[in-house]
Structures are given as structure tokens and as C-alpha cells.
Scaffold this motif. Sequence first.
Motif, PDB file in Angstrom:
ATOM      1  N   ALA A 401      39.846  34.876  50.307  1.00 44.54           N
ATOM      2  CA  ALA A 401      40.145  36.124  50.738  1.00 44.54           C
ATOM      3  C   ALA A 401      41.587  36.580  51.023  1.00 44.54           C
ATOM      4  CB  ALA A 401      39.421  36.600  52.065  1.00 44.54           C
ATOM      5  N   SER A 402      42.371  35.379  51.138  1.00 46.99           N
ATOM      6  CA  SER A 402      43.848  35.679  51.529  1.00 46.99           C
ATOM      7  C   SER A 402      44.664  35.461  50.317  1.00 46.99           C
ATOM      8  CB  SER A 402      43.994  34.417  52.727  1.00 46.99           C
ATOM      9  OG  SER A 402      45.565  34.686  52.955  1.00 46.99           O
ATOM     10  N   SER A 403      45.770  36.012  50.328  1.00 47.10           N
ATOM     11  CA  SER A 403      46.944  35.899  49.177  1.00 47.10           C
ATOM     12  C   SER A 403      47.885  34.654  49.631  1.00 47.10           C
ATOM     13  CB  SER A 403      47.567  37.149  48.955  1.00 47.10           C
ATOM     14  OG  SER A 403      48.324  37.527  50.217  1.00 47.10           O
ATOM     15  N   ALA A 404      47.749  34.161  50.968  1.00 47.27           N
ATOM     16  CA  ALA A 404      48.590  32.956  51.137  1.00 47.27           C
ATOM     17  C   ALA A 404      47.722  32.210  52.433  1.00 47.27           C
ATOM     18  CB  ALA A 404      49.943  33.482  51.990  1.00 47.27           C
ATOM     19  N   GLU A 412      44.551  40.427  51.571  1.00 47.80           N
ATOM     20  CA  GLU A 412      44.855  40.936  50.259  1.00 47.80           C
ATOM     21  C   GLU A 412      44.240  40.432  48.908  1.00 47.80           C
ATOM     22  OE1 GLU A 412      49.009  40.045  50.160  1.00 47.80           O
ATOM     23  OE2 GLU A 412      49.542  41.411  51.828  1.00 47.80           O
ATOM     24  N   ASN A 413      43.809  39.283  49.070  1.00 43.08           N
ATOM     25  CA  ASN A 413      43.074  38.809  47.950  1.00 43.08           C
ATOM     26  C   ASN A 413      41.851  39.232  47.809  1.00 43.08           C
ATOM     27  OD1 ASN A 413      43.699  36.888  45.277  1.00 43.08           O
ATOM     28  ND2 ASN A 413      41.883  35.833  46.075  1.00 43.08           N
ATOM     29  N   LEU A 417      40.157  41.253  44.437  1.00 40.41           N
ATOM     30  CA  LEU A 417      38.850  40.927  43.932  1.00 40.41           C
ATOM     31  C   LEU A 417      37.904  42.205  43.850  1.00 40.41           C
ATOM     32  CD1 LEU A 417      37.789  37.641  45.640  1.00 40.41           C
ATOM     33  CD2 LEU A 417      38.860  37.865  43.386  1.00 40.41           C
ATOM     34  N   LEU A 418      37.913  42.942  45.003  1.00 46.08           N
ATOM     35  CA  LEU A 418      37.173  44.221  44.704  1.00 46.08           C
ATOM     36  C   LEU A 418      37.681  45.088  43.689  1.00 46.08           C
ATOM     37  CD1 LEU A 418      34.706  45.638  46.151  1.00 46.08           C
ATOM     38  CD2 LEU A 418      36.315  46.515  47.914  1.00 46.08           C
ATOM     39  N   SER A 419      39.100  44.987  43.497  1.00 44.78           N
ATOM     40  CA  SER A 419      39.607  46.082  42.605  1.00 44.78           C
ATOM     41  C   SER A 419      39.264  45.383  41.306  1.00 44.78           C
ATOM     42  CB  SER A 419      41.261  45.981  42.980  1.00 44.78           C
ATOM     43  OG  SER A 419      41.438  46.610  44.035  1.00 44.78           O
TER      44      SER A 419
END
Length: 513
Positions: A401-404, A412-413, A417-419
Motif C-alpha cells: 500500500a505504501s510508496s516507501a 500512495e501506492n 493501484l486504484l487509479s
Amino acid sequence: MSSTFAGLSIANRGLSSSQAGLSVTTNNISNVNTSGYSRQTATQLSVGPAAVYSSKSTVGAGSEVTSVDRIRSFRLDQKYWQENSALSTWETKAGYLEELQEVLGTSSSDDVFNTTMDEFYDALETLSGDPASTSARTVVRETGRAVCEYLNNAASQLSELRQDINTEINTAVDQINSYARQIADLNHRIGVATANGAAANELCDERDLLIDKLSALTDVTVTKTKTGTAADGTEITAYTVAVNGIALVSGDNARQLECYTVSGGTAYGMYGIRWAGSGDAFAAGKNGSLKAYLDLRDGSGTNGEYKGIVYFAAQLDTFAGTFAKAFNEGIYKDGSSYYGGHAAGYGADATTGIRFFSCDGLSSADLMASGATTDAVYANITAASISLSADIEQDLAAIAASSAGGEEGNNENSDDLLSICQDARMFASGSPEDYYNSIIATLGTTAAYASRQSDVQANLVAYLDDSRSSVAGVSTNEETAYMTKYQQAYEASAAMVTTWNEIYQTTINMVSD
């Protein structure tokens, strides 16, 4: 000088002719509900004029029934057989396409696919709102698994449906062989009966009824062929039945078909059909249920081919592979990459490089090792094989779920993914729903067309069948009229017998006196 007993002889012939007519009428009425029965009529001719002579004019010798003929229109039969093949084609396709719609869950108001995808998106959105939530991660995993199971089930049912049709093909070939043998046998028996001066009306009806059934299976062309002449000058004929220009039945010879297992192409592992003996490929023609089975089973939609199960299965495979690659890698159908995908994100345990979707339960690492390139890897993901990766199945923390790494509240991730899931650029035809709905629209259009054609063809065949019945069918009203006519003629002839008997008695008494 006229014969002394000529009157009695003529009256007796009248009795015999009327009795024969009554027998034909009785037989017609008895078979009014017999499938394939053609009404018969007695051909009655006058006898003479040489039997009796008077001093000024000739007198006939009465009448006789020379034959009992079948009333049938071969031209109407040919038209019926042609259109019956087309009807069987559309009925078969309409039935199986309706079943195909059931498999993909689109024939009812409950849109299973869109509901399943919406639940997955809702789960991603919930996770985005609380990326640290274990329950939110659990729902993402469960709904993701539901997406896989939907595709797995659809692929499995398509495969089963294809196997069912494959079995139908084998059964149809057996039926064609059986009908061909029976028609050839009837050709022989009809020829023998005709050569010996016997009536073969019932045998001809039986042969026509078999061709009715055969025409539903395959596209037949039936022609009459003269095979000889009987002693009384009657022409002896036999039916030649051809499929796509190749004789299936010729006289008393019937060629046979056989099924074999195909070793290549879209029909791999399925039944192929060839002529027994020669091994030449069998072409099923344009119509008949056998042709419909082949179209439904093998139609890939390429190069003008029919869009059958192979086509729709390939569309589902494309959906599964493309969706998995976009979600995992952020790579769309056209090869463009707009997001990093699940593999670029970080799980709650700071792991990265994990793929959410896989095939056959492989781990992320094993999935990426299954092909030399990314395209080769995702070619392994089909509707039948798509699954969650073993990493996700075993550890909810691996959901990225995270970008970091190490940022528990980072969503952010999951937002990316939803986008990705809602991006109209994922497929050439739009978002996942757009692509899937285009499959369903194609199937719906194909099924609706088949249903309409089936209805139109059914009306045409019903009209032709009515036309045949108007010629060959038994009318109880008409036969009742014939019965009255022959009954009255019989009674009149019987009265003539009585009259002549009295005349002869008077004559004998005069001679005795």
C-alpha cells in the motif's frame, strides 16, 4: 355376341375396385398421425373395350385398380431439407450461446463480473483510507481472490462446455453414419420391391423421414438417380445423398465418417472428422447442427472465422494477463507504463518487489522466473491460471500500500493501484470494465442474432412443412368423402350383382321350361 355372364363379371370388378379404394382410404385414416406418412391414392382405370361386344357398339369390361401411389412432392422435400439444415444451425448456436451467457454471468440481472470488480475496488479504496489496517488488507486479499476465482470458474465452465460440444460432435457423427446405412439399405429394398412389381410406398416414407433427421445434422443435397427399369416399365430410382458435394449415400452404398483426436491447432485434443477408409478430411458444409458444433467449439474469430468458445476464452485470457500485468507492473496493453504497480510499492513489513497476482499459486519470485521477458511471464497468466501470489496468500503485510518502506500511514501506492484499475488506458478498448463489457456485448450481439435467425428460419421451415403436408398429409375430411364415395360405389356394384343374378335365374328357368 356378348358373353352371357359379362354383366356379373363387370359388377365383380366394380366390387373389387371399390373395395381397393376403401382399403386405401382406411390405410390413410389409420396413418393420419404417423410421422412421415404420405397419403396414398388408388389409380383406377377402365378395362376394355375388347372384352364384350354388342352388335352395334363396344362395351367396357368394368374397372380395375392398377396401382396404389404415394402423393409426395420431391421438390418440396428438397427445399425442406435445405432449410431444415439452416434451422438446425441457428437453433444449435442460439442454445449454446445462451448457455455461454450463463457461464459468463451476463444473462441475468445479477452482473457477477462488475459486482466482483467493484468489491475489489472498494476494498482498495478502504485500504487507501487506512493502509495500516489488517482487516482492510484482509478484504483486499479476499476480493482479489474472488476476482481470480471468477475468471477461473468462467474458464473452467468454458472448457467443460467445449468438451460437451466435442461429445455432441462424436454423437452426431455416429448418427450420420447410422442414417446413411439405413438410407442405403432402404434404397436397396425399394429397388428390389419396385423391380418385382411390389409397392414400396411405406419404405419411401421411411427413407424420407430419415433424410429429414439427417438434414438436421448436416447440409445434405439429395438427388434421384435412375438405377433400372422394372418389368412393367416402372422406373427404379434411388436417392443419392451428398454432403458438401461428396456422396454420403449412393444407391445401396453408404460411406462412413470417423472421429479422431486432433493433434494441433485450435482443435487440439478434440475430435476431428474424416471419411473412414480414405482418411480424407470431412467438410461439414455450411449448415446443420454438426457445422454449428464445430463453429461453436473451434471458432476463434480470426480471418472471418465464427466467434465461438475459443474466441471468448482467448478474450478472457487476454483480460487476465493484461489486468495482472498492469496491476503488478503498471504496464498496460500497449506496453506503456504510467505507474510502478504493486511490485514498486512497499508492504507493511517494508518488503518490495512483490507481485499481487500470479498464476497457479506461484510466489512472486517463481512467477518472474517463469519467462525470459515480462511479456513471456504474463503470457503464463490466463483466466484458468490466474491466482494471488503465494506471498500475498501467506502474509497480509506483503500487500504493497505504501510508496516507501517503513511508513505505516503511507497510502500512495494503494492510490496508484486504484487509479490503475480505473484507468481507461489499460486496454485498447478502455478500462477493465470497458474491455470486459465489450466481450459481453459481442457475445450478446452474437446470441441475439442467432436467436433472431432461429426464429426466422423456424417460420420458414414451418411454412415448408405445411406445404408438404398440404400435398402429402392425410386430411380426415377428404378421406371421409372418399370413404362415402367408395362405399356407395360398392353398394351399387353389389346391387348390380343382385340384378344380374335375377336375370341369370330368369334365363335359366326359361331354358329349363
